[in-house]
Design an enzyme around this catalytic site. Structure first.
Site, PDB file in Angstrom:
ATOM      1  N   ASP A   7       4.061   0.397  11.812  1.00  0.00           N
ATOM      2  CA  ASP A   7       2.864   0.093  11.393  1.00  0.00           C
ATOM      3  C   ASP A   7       1.881  -0.988  12.003  1.00  0.00           C
ATOM      4  OD1 ASP A   7       1.891   2.692  10.092  1.00  0.00           O
ATOM      5  OD2 ASP A   7       2.660   1.639   7.919  1.00  0.00           O
ATOM      6  N   CYS A  11      -6.592  13.102  11.523  1.00  0.00           N
ATOM      7  CA  CYS A  11      -5.380  12.680  12.165  1.00  0.00           C
ATOM      8  C   CYS A  11      -6.305  12.062  13.345  1.00  0.00           C
ATOM      9  CB  CYS A  11      -4.453  13.622  12.951  1.00  0.00           C
ATOM     10  SG  CYS A  11      -3.446  13.150  13.181  1.00  0.00           S
ATOM     11  N   LYS A  34       0.671  -1.175   0.006  1.00  0.00           N
ATOM     12  CA  LYS A  34       0.273   0.031   0.041  1.00  0.00           C
ATOM     13  C   LYS A  34       0.693   1.200  -0.450  1.00  0.00           C
ATOM     14  CE  LYS A  34      -1.471   1.857   3.905  1.00  0.00           C
ATOM     15  NZ  LYS A  34      -1.172   3.839   3.928  1.00  0.00           N
ATOM     16  N   ASN A  35       1.695   1.225   0.631  1.00  0.00           N
ATOM     17  CA  ASN A  35       2.419   2.724   0.617  1.00  0.00           C
ATOM     18  C   ASN A  35       3.542   2.545  -0.206  1.00  0.00           C
ATOM     19  OD1 ASN A  35       1.107   3.313   2.881  1.00  0.00           O
ATOM     20  ND2 ASN A  35       2.212   3.065   4.588  1.00  0.00           N
ATOM     21  N   ARG A  65      -0.091  14.720  12.828  1.00  0.00           N
ATOM     22  CA  ARG A  65       0.954  14.865  11.142  1.00  0.00           C
ATOM     23  C   ARG A  65       1.529  16.383  10.771  1.00  0.00           C
ATOM     24  NH1 ARG A  65      -1.659   9.299   9.527  1.00  0.00           N
ATOM     25  NH2 ARG A  65      -0.157   9.250   7.881  1.00  0.00           N
ATOM     26  N   ARG A 103      -9.506   0.253   3.638  1.00  0.00           N
ATOM     27  CA  ARG A 103      -9.078   1.143   2.696  1.00  0.00           C
ATOM     28  C   ARG A 103      -7.457   0.577   2.288  1.00  0.00           C
ATOM     29  NH1 ARG A 103      -9.161   7.157   4.496  1.00  0.00           N
ATOM     30  NH2 ARG A 103      -7.972   7.245   3.492  1.00  0.00           N
TER      31      ARG A 103
HETATM   32  N1  EPU Z   1       6.736  14.314  10.748  1.00  0.00           N
HETATM   33  C1  EPU Z   1       6.919  15.378  10.417  1.00  0.00           C
HETATM   34  N2  EPU Z   1       6.935  16.325   9.942  1.00  0.00           N
HETATM   35  C2  EPU Z   1       6.542  16.427   8.799  1.00  0.00           C
HETATM   36  C3  EPU Z   1       6.688  14.733   8.089  1.00  0.00           C
HETATM   37  C4  EPU Z   1       6.532  13.903   9.098  1.00  0.00           C
HETATM   38  O1  EPU Z   1       7.249  15.848  12.527  1.00  0.00           O
HETATM   39  O2  EPU Z   1       6.651  17.504   7.460  1.00  0.00           O
HETATM   40  C5  EPU Z   1       6.449  13.253  12.062  1.00  0.00           C
HETATM   41  C6  EPU Z   1       5.482  12.404  12.038  1.00  0.00           C
HETATM   42  O3  EPU Z   1       4.697  13.214  12.457  1.00  0.00           O
HETATM   43  C7  EPU Z   1       5.714  11.287  12.920  1.00  0.00           C
HETATM   44  C8  EPU Z   1       7.291  11.021  12.262  1.00  0.00           C
HETATM   45  O4  EPU Z   1       7.442  12.389  11.130  1.00  0.00           O
HETATM   46  O5  EPU Z   1       5.867  11.921  14.017  1.00  0.00           O
HETATM   47  C9  EPU Z   1       6.851   9.573  10.909  1.00  0.00           C
HETATM   48  O6  EPU Z   1       6.322  10.368  10.219  1.00  0.00           O
HETATM   49  P1  EPU Z   1       6.183  10.126   8.488  1.00  0.00           P
HETATM   50  O7  EPU Z   1       5.866  10.991   7.321  1.00  0.00           O
HETATM   51  O8  EPU Z   1       6.883   8.900   8.239  1.00  0.00           O
HETATM   52  O9  EPU Z   1       4.872   9.406   8.059  1.00  0.00           O
HETATM   53  P2  EPU Z   1       4.089   9.564   6.998  1.00  0.00           P
HETATM   54  O10 EPU Z   1       4.831   9.405   5.522  1.00  0.00           O
HETATM   55  O11 EPU Z   1       2.348   9.986   6.560  1.00  0.00           O
HETATM   56  C10 EPU Z   1       3.805   6.841   6.233  1.00  0.00           C
HETATM   57  C11 EPU Z   1       2.679   5.847   6.313  1.00  0.00           C
HETATM   58  C12 EPU Z   1       2.088   5.763   7.392  1.00  0.00           C
HETATM   59  C13 EPU Z   1       3.393   5.111   8.076  1.00  0.00           C
HETATM   60  C14 EPU Z   1       4.762   6.219   8.368  1.00  0.00           C
HETATM   61  C15 EPU Z   1       5.705   6.039   9.427  1.00  0.00           C
HETATM   62  C16 EPU Z   1       1.790   6.339   3.564  1.00  0.00           C
HETATM   63  C17 EPU Z   1       0.917   6.860   3.344  1.00  0.00           C
HETATM   64  N3  EPU Z   1       1.145   6.552   5.387  1.00  0.00           N
HETATM   65  O12 EPU Z   1       3.260   8.296   6.699  1.00  0.00           O
HETATM   66  O13 EPU Z   1       1.640   4.138   7.464  1.00  0.00           O
HETATM   67  O14 EPU Z   1       3.128   4.533  10.078  1.00  0.00           O
HETATM   68  O15 EPU Z   1       4.908   7.055   7.106  1.00  0.00           O
HETATM   69  O16 EPU Z   1       5.876   4.564   8.778  1.00  0.00           O
HETATM   70  O17 EPU Z   1       3.164   5.961   3.529  1.00  0.00           O
HETATM   71  C18 EPU Z   1      -0.276   2.949   7.583  1.00  0.00           C
HETATM   72  O18 EPU Z   1       0.433   1.965   6.819  1.00  0.00           O
HETATM   73  O19 EPU Z   1      -1.006   2.327   8.765  1.00  0.00           O
HETATM   74  C19 EPU Z   1       0.636   4.050   7.840  1.00  0.00           C
HETATM   75  C20 EPU Z   1       0.230   4.941   9.403  1.00  0.00           C
END
Ligand code: EPU
Length: 432
Positions: A307, A117, A22-23, A122, A399
């Site tokens: 995850d 969120c 998915k991701n 996030r 989803r």
């Molecule tokens: N963060 C920031 N600023 C940013 C972006 C992230 O502070 O601009 C922080 C977040 O608050 C968090 C950490 O950095 O504490 C990591 O966030 P990340 O950006 O890695 O997460 P994401 O890209 O929003 C993706 C996956 C999530 C998964 C995370 C971590 C997707 C669509 N989502 O989210 O997947 O938990 O990486 O591996 O790719 C899931 O599949 O259930 C899911 C939630």
């Protein structure tokens, strides 16, 4: 709204096939926007998140053709910047990849803020940092993100991410592919889907090096061409079924996986007394004796994935002894614990730490799927519990898991979908 009805206590046996990640898919599909030509993408998981992204591209003017259940051709030759369906974008977290893709393609982006969120704040500040380092002006106003490249073209640069972020790493990569000159992303995330996105873009003519390490170099190219690419198998879907077998007992071969991506999950399950045998593209998970306690700390890859935290915590609820789980990525990813407590779990949450006192068994109850992985976790609880569990809000599970109920039934789970025909359909809440 659909519910899952689970009669627990049955060990799982047989074979199960894992779908595309998915991701990875939710980044590769928006990234197709910067490609001039036909991208044939194989192994796309059939889940509502990928459906929504394909619909977004299609409403923007892309031609989207399903070749079969998991293969899609996307032709973004005639895509327009002004056709973006904002209501759909708002429903899905991964629409943030359209910022990088639109900037790279049009030199301009207007997207919605990725919505609501479920497990703490996030922010997207690191995504914005990446875009501005590439020379764009970016502004968040009235729930929209506006970004503009100077003279329509981004300029390669050096970016140090303050926080390891999967989304910011991939978004900056997408934006930088056609930027002028070289971009370096430092403190980059290293998840398998980062490598997959780089491989997809490289197969279409990009020049990205170092994906999978914490320094990624992107040498800007003038244009990308079409091609064929297959998405990697889903590490978390595989881990979820591994956890299910650990919880129920039994023996299941989990096929179409990259065992290396599962190392941290396999190692933790072995520590808990579960046998995990690795083969070239499958793992066999077997549990015949009581589960042992274990401590788990989630971290960016190659650490234990956040995850998988709800699923492994659920298994630890029925392990001997006291386990400590520490959530190292998200601020608040324990909402599902109150659901597990309805089933007899003994867990104390204090901030990012959950202390789990193993109990001999869980008992079926009506529970909610609070989000995607939390939903999978309560289903695992239901599968190993005594009696009937009714899981509501399963829209979250759908989803991110392709044919969740069908796959579990194929390995002997007593789970079925109950549809309430007269209920009012409520729009899917944001996030996964
Ligand atoms: N963060 C920031 N600023 C940013 C972006 C992230 O502070 O601009 C922080 C977040 O608050 C968090 C950490 O950095 O504490 C990591 O966030 P990340 O950006 O890695 O997460 P994401 O890209 O929003 C993706 C996956 C999530 C998964 C995370 C971590 C997707 C669509 N989502 O989210 O997947 O938990 O990486 O591996 O790719 C899931 O599949 O259930 C899911 C939630």
């Amino acid at each position: 709204m659909d519910k899952y009805i689970i009669n627990g206590g049955k060990p799982l046996y047989g074979e199960i096939e894992i779908s595309g990640a998915k991701n990875a898919a939710v980044a590769v599909i928006p990234a197709a926007l910067i490609v001039e030509g036909v991208c044939r993408i194989e192994n796309i998981p059939q889940i509502s998140d990928t459906d929504m992204l394909l619909t977004i591209l299609s409403e923007m003017g892309a031609e989207v053709r399903y070749i079969n259940r998991s293969t899609v051709e996307i032709d973004c030759t005639d895509i327009r910047a002004d056709g973006a369906p904002y209501d759909l974008m708002r429903k899905i977290r991964a629409s943030y990849y359209l910022i990088g893709a639109m900037l790279g393609r049009f030199g301009y982006a207007k997207t919605t803020m990725p919505g609501g969120c479920n497990f703490g704040v996030r922010p997207i500040d690191q995504h914005i940092k990446g875009m501005t380092a590439l020379g764009a002006t970016a502004e968040i106003k009235g729930g929209f993100v506006y970004a503009q490249a100077p003279e329509g073209k981004l300029i390669g640069s050096k970016i140090y991410l303050d926080k390891i972020s999967v989304g910011a790493t991939m978004n900056t990569m997408i934006a930088a592919v056609k930027a002028r000159g070289k971009t370096t992303i430092e403190n980059a995330a290293r998840e398998p889907h980062i490598v997959d996105l780089a491989n997809f873009l490289n197969s279409m003519g990009a020049d990205i090096r170092g994906a999978g390490t914490d320094t990624i170099k992107i040498y800007g190219v003038e244009s990308l061409h079409g091609g064929t690419y297959a998405i990697i198998p889903d590490q978390i879907e595989a881990g979820t079924y591994m956890a299910a077998v650990a919880a129920t007992g039994g023996e299941v071969r989990i096929k179409n996986v990259i065992p290396k991506h599962l190392d941290c999950i396999s190692a933790k399950l072995r520590e808990m007394g579960v046998d995990v045998d690795e083969y070239e593209d499958s793992v066999v998970v077997r549990r015949t004796s009581p589960l042992h306690r274990a401590n788990v700390k989630t971290q960016p890859y190659p650490g234990f994935p956040t995850d998988m935290q709800p699923q492994i915590s659920t298994v630890l609820c029925i392990a001997d002894g006291t386990s400590v789980v520490t959530e190292g990525v998200w601020d608040n990813r324990y909402k599902y614990i109150s659901e597990l407590k309805k089933m007899g779990a003994e867990v104390q949450v204090d901030g990012k730490t959950a202390v789990i006192e193993g109990v001999p068994y869980l008992t079926g109850a009506p529970v909610l799927a609070c989000d995607l992985r939390a939903g999978a976790a309560v289903c695992i609880a239901g599968l190993c519990a005594r009696g009937e569990t009714v899981v509501e809000d399963v829209i979250y599970i759908e989803r991110g898991y392709e044919d969740f109920v069908g796959k579990l039934r194929s390995i002997g789970a007593d789970i079925r979908i109950e549809t309430e025909p007269d209920s009012i359909e409520i729009a899917a809440p944001v996030i996964v």
